[in-house]
Design a protein around this motif. Sequence first.
Motif, short mmCIF file in Angstrom:
data_model
loop_
_atom_site.label_atom_id
_atom_site.label_comp_id
_atom_site.label_asym_id
_atom_site.label_seq_id
_atom_site.Cartn_x
_atom_site.Cartn_y
_atom_site.Cartn_z
N GLY A 76 0.80 -1.23 0.00
CA GLY A 76 0.00 0.00 0.00
C GLY A 76 0.82 1.27 0.00
O GLY A 76 0.27 2.36 -0.06
N SER A 77 2.14 1.15 0.07
CA SER A 77 2.96 2.36 0.08
C SER A 77 2.82 3.15 -1.22
O SER A 77 2.90 4.36 -1.22
CB SER A 77 4.43 2.00 0.28
N ASP A 79 0.24 3.65 -3.12
CA ASP A 79 -0.91 4.57 -3.08
C ASP A 79 -0.56 5.83 -2.31
O ASP A 79 -0.91 6.94 -2.71
CB ASP A 79 -2.10 3.89 -2.39
N GLN A 80 0.13 5.63 -1.20
CA GLN A 80 0.49 6.80 -0.38
C GLN A 80 1.49 7.68 -1.11
O GLN A 80 1.46 8.90 -0.97
CB GLN A 80 1.06 6.35 0.97
N LEU A 81 2.37 7.06 -1.88
CA LEU A 81 3.32 7.86 -2.66
C LEU A 81 2.57 8.74 -3.67
O LEU A 81 2.96 9.87 -3.94
CB LEU A 81 4.32 6.96 -3.40
N LEU A 82 1.46 8.20 -4.20
CA LEU A 82 0.68 8.99 -5.15
C LEU A 82 -0.07 10.13 -4.47
O LEU A 82 -0.43 11.11 -5.10
CB LEU A 82 -0.34 8.09 -5.86
N LEU A 83 -0.31 9.98 -3.17
CA LEU A 83 -1.08 11.00 -2.45
C LEU A 83 -0.19 12.09 -1.87
O LEU A 83 -0.66 12.97 -1.16
CB LEU A 83 -1.90 10.36 -1.32
N GLY A 84 1.10 12.02 -2.15
CA GLY A 84 2.01 12.99 -1.55
C GLY A 84 2.10 14.30 -2.31
O GLY A 84 2.82 15.19 -1.91
N GLY A 85 1.37 14.41 -3.42
CA GLY A 85 1.41 15.65 -4.17
C GLY A 85 2.67 15.79 -5.03
O GLY A 85 3.05 16.88 -5.38
N VAL A 86 3.31 14.68 -5.33
CA VAL A 86 4.51 14.70 -6.17
C VAL A 86 4.17 13.97 -7.47
O VAL A 86 3.56 12.91 -7.45
CB VAL A 86 5.69 13.99 -5.47
N ALA A 87 4.59 14.55 -8.59
CA ALA A 87 4.30 13.91 -9.87
C ALA A 87 4.98 12.56 -9.94
O ALA A 87 6.10 12.38 -9.44
CB ALA A 87 4.77 14.81 -11.01
N LEU A 88 4.29 11.63 -10.56
CA LEU A 88 4.79 10.25 -10.64
C LEU A 88 6.17 10.18 -11.29
O LEU A 88 7.01 9.37 -10.91
CB LEU A 88 3.77 9.41 -11.41
N VAL A 91 8.74 10.65 -8.72
CA VAL A 91 8.84 9.46 -7.87
C VAL A 91 9.75 8.44 -8.54
O VAL A 91 10.62 7.83 -7.91
CB VAL A 91 7.44 8.85 -7.62
N LEU B 62 -7.27 7.32 -7.10
CA LEU B 62 -6.34 6.22 -7.38
C LEU B 62 -6.92 5.23 -8.39
O LEU B 62 -6.24 4.31 -8.80
CB LEU B 62 -6.00 5.48 -6.08
N GLN B 98 -3.48 15.02 -9.01
CA GLN B 98 -2.66 16.03 -8.34
C GLN B 98 -3.47 16.83 -7.34
O GLN B 98 -3.04 17.09 -6.24
CB GLN B 98 -2.04 16.97 -9.37
N SER B 101 -5.05 14.83 -4.29
CA SER B 101 -4.07 14.19 -3.42
C SER B 101 -3.70 15.07 -2.24
O SER B 101 -3.26 14.60 -1.21
CB SER B 101 -2.82 13.84 -4.23
N THR B 102 -3.87 16.37 -2.37
CA THR B 102 -3.49 17.22 -1.26
C THR B 102 -4.67 17.50 -0.33
O THR B 102 -4.55 18.25 0.62
CB THR B 102 -2.95 18.56 -1.79
N GLN B 110 -4.23 -2.08 3.33
CA GLN B 110 -2.80 -2.28 3.55
C GLN B 110 -2.25 -1.07 4.29
O GLN B 110 -2.65 0.05 4.04
CB GLN B 110 -2.05 -2.42 2.22
N ALA B 112 0.83 0.28 4.46
CA ALA B 112 1.96 1.08 3.96
C ALA B 112 3.04 1.21 5.03
O ALA B 112 3.60 2.28 5.25
CB ALA B 112 1.50 2.45 3.47
N TRP B 126 7.08 9.05 6.18
CA TRP B 126 5.80 9.58 5.69
C TRP B 126 5.65 11.05 6.07
O TRP B 126 5.02 11.81 5.33
CB TRP B 126 4.63 8.74 6.21
N TRP B 129 7.41 12.75 3.43
CA TRP B 129 6.73 12.61 2.16
C TRP B 129 5.50 13.50 2.07
O TRP B 129 5.16 14.02 1.02
CB TRP B 129 6.35 11.14 1.92
N PHE B 130 4.81 13.68 3.18
CA PHE B 130 3.63 14.53 3.17
C PHE B 130 3.98 15.99 3.47
O PHE B 130 3.10 16.80 3.75
CB PHE B 130 2.56 14.01 4.13
N ARG B 177 -5.57 17.20 6.77
CA ARG B 177 -6.26 17.20 5.48
C ARG B 177 -7.74 17.03 5.74
O ARG B 177 -8.14 16.27 6.62
CB ARG B 177 -5.74 16.08 4.59
#
Lengths: 219, 243
Positions: A76-77, A79-88, A91, B62, B98, B101-102, B110, B112, B126, B129-130, B177
């Motif tokens: 599941g990491s 998904d969280q990487l996608l939610l960080g506001g960073v373009a893929l 990443v 997603l 984009q 996600s914020t 899962q 993570a 994390w 990352w956030f 958030r």
Amino acid sequence: MKLYALCRRDILLAWRGTGAGLAMGFFFIAIMFLPFGIGADLQFLRTLATGFIWVALMLAVLLSLEQMFQSDIEDGSFDQLLLGGVALEWVIIAKALAHWLGIILPLILFAPLAGLLLNISPQALMFMLFVLLAGSPALSFLGIMGAALAAGIARSGLLAALLVMPLYVPILIFGNTGLARALNGQTLAYEIIILLLLGLASMCLSPLAAAAALRARLK
Amino acid sequence: MEQADFTIGARVRLRGQNIGCARAGRPIFEGVTFTLTNGDIVTITGANGSGKTSLLRIIAGLLPMTDGQFIWDAENIPKRQNTAKSQQGAPLQKSRQQSISTICHFIAHQNAVKGQLQVRENLAFWANWFGAPMNIAKLDELLQRVGLLGQADILASDLSVGQAKRLALARLFIVPRALWLLDEPLAGLDEEGRQWLEEIARAHLAQGGLICVATHERLSLPSTILKLDSGTRDPHKRQRDHV
């Protein structure tokens, strides 16, 4: 900062998990087996050495591709990487960089040791290091493309290796001729340049391709 | 372009209209419509395979939806006395990934959580990352909050199921958030953890947050029920009864 953190985490995971150790172990076992396999002909060993070092390095790298995305997707990491506001794409660049720093660079730094085992003269080891360094970024960046295409599929490692293998061939050819010429005391300018160009091209293009592959997977 | 304000407390409304979803070419649900405003919690229920997780993933951006749209209405809370007019939300259609996600936290099934990293290292990553890097003191404060301070230095692979879930839930507090998407958040939690979760959910709602939770077990919070009820058994008979 975010990308630095991701890079750092991936390197840490490579060393604490099986990734880096497996690649390193595979590389050295392959190198150590070669002299036993071909017997005591030192001259023959030296002829084979350059090509074999590249082949062993590439196989070790192919072995490590599966870990690039698989565990992140499973736990599941990703998904969280996608939610960080960073373009893929970023990443992917960070992950490829982490793969190079965490797995390939240590292999290359130990490659002179492997060279000694294969009867490469100590003077030539420095050249070997340069050639390997020039060719290695492309291994990570082309590799991540295959890993992204195969991500999420069972046995993705095998599929990724099959996809990436043809892309590694030019690196193998130029890397090996460069290395062979260096060991004969010739200049090796043009091979190094081609290897660096391959590296730069893959750095620019493969994040885009890998991101597209991963986005398609979301569907 | 003026940016809509999605910080907690800002007045927002999320409307999902006729959301449809298909997996592997088969429709899972369609025509799902719901509205969430500040302080609202929607409980998504339904049989196994009815698409609860898929709906949450669609909201998080997603997973693409086959039909329908999301509309975010956001109103900036006036910092001074002038009354800001409501503005049509962020341009979610263009780059849903984009922008959404914020806005949301997604606590998936899962966790993570990386077993090879220590509990604190997991959280520290994390936090970075956030976009809210934390020093050790702050990390420990957060771990205390989720009841894992005593486990800060052990590898996350040694955590129990419930403890790993708590570590995942800690991500909710890294950055505030507005929208929490919780997928079976009670799985593995003990009675105390369950009460704790309801408490933090209540606090989040009181601040004006929004929550979507997919669960089999009832939370003791007054919530709207969104029942997903179609697809798996009889793909030709799909209901449209949703709230």
